[in-house]
Every structure is written in C-alpha cells, then in structure tokens.
Design a protein around this motif. Sequence first.
Motif: not given
Length: 259
Positions: A95-102
């Motif tokens: 989950l740390e590798k997943i970028p921020s999403v809107e």
Amino acid sequence: MKKITLILFLLINIAFSQEQDYTNVFSNFDSIQKSSLTYHTNRLITVFNYEFVKSKKDSLREVTMTMKLDSIGKFNLIYIEKQNIDLQAFFTTLLEKIPSVEILNSNNKKAVNEFITCKFKLYPNADVSKLNAAIFEKETDTIKAIKELDIYPSFGNFKKNTNKEKSLNEFNKNITKHIQDNFIYPEYAINNNITGKTFVYFVIEKDGSVEKIIVTQAHPVLHFTGIDIISKLPKLKPGMIDGEPVRVSYGLPLTFRFK
C-alpha cells in the motif's frame, strides 16, 4: 530444447524480479465509475493478487481486511483478521507503493477519511499475465454491469425468466430476503449507538460463486455485517451474455438504524 527451456526460465524470473510501477494505475478518471471507491478497491485487490503470486507463497488465502483512505488519498491498512496476520507486512508495504489517488464518494465529492472493508481470495497459482492485464485495464474477461446482461443471475430455486424486468425483480427480492434472514445488528454498534448506511458491492463469478466483497461508507464496525451476509449467499446461477456465463458486479445499500 534445453536452451529454449533455460531462456524461458530466465525470462520468467526476470519478470518476477522486476518491481511493478503503479504510478499511473490509479489515475484513470475518464468516467465517474472509474473514480469511485469500489472501482479502485476492486483494482487494488487485483494488485494484491498479482503481488501475492510474485511473492511465491504456496497456499490459497481468504482475506478480510479494513483500509482507510486518508486525507491525502493514500490507502492505509488498519485491520486484518488474526489468521492472516503474517500478511500484514505484505499489505502494508504494498500500500505504501500505491500513489495518492483522488476518489469520489457517493455524492461525487472527494472521498477523504473513508473506510473500506473487503473480503477476497489470494490465489498462489493465478495467471500473472491476466492479472497484469486486469490491473492496466487490458483484460478481455471484464466484470460486467448487471444492466449489460441478457439473462440476470438467479437463485437456484428460481426458474430463469425471459422477461428481464421480472427476472431482475425476482433476483432483487431473493437478495432482500437473504439479507433479512441473516441480518444481525452488531452488538458493539448497539452499545455505542452507531447507525448509518453502508454500500455493499460484490462479484458473481461465471460459476455462480461470490467473490470480492467490498463494503464502504459509514462506521467500519457496520461493514462486517455486510461481509457476513454476502458471504452466506448460496451458489447462484450466473448472469449470461450471448448464451455464455459472465462475471457480474452487483451492489446494494445496507441501512443500520434503531426502530
């Protein structure tokens, strides 16, 4: 022959050793549907499966977990059941590798500090190429919306009807009865006066089994009732398009209130 086998072995190992870049995976907002919380959670579960196969773990896992989408659009693991506690570091690191999403909520506003509880299976021998295609939306075996079907899913005790409206009404009625028969208000929620409306999403597979249960909205303690109810669904008759069974998504609200 040995040389060809060796080359294939090396190529497979190179592919498995390469770290996947998810920077652009969660930035496709070309429709309202693709910016929804359930849509991205569904894709995230596919990422989990892909990385699980790459990790070379050797047993099928059925996982129930709760995540929180924080104020900057990052998914954070906040709960995983005890029997899968050994996977906590696996999920946290991923989950740390997943970028921020809107992501948009049900009111089409930016979703922040939202909880998501999901139940899904991790298959150690899943087809990596198919999972990769699904992550990047290049798969052919897509999940269909129920409105796309020629024949709707049905319970085993219901004879499929050629009248689509009647068939869907019958399916909805059976789902409602199943919820009523299996609904238990969580004791913690009763004691703490917790109410609210959750949204429950799940996938009916080609064989009629139910997988990828996702619950959003309201307090997370209410989510587990939705997970439990849908987990108890019997094997269904699958939805059909052109005479062939297809994977189908289905969603419904589940309201918790005191009478």
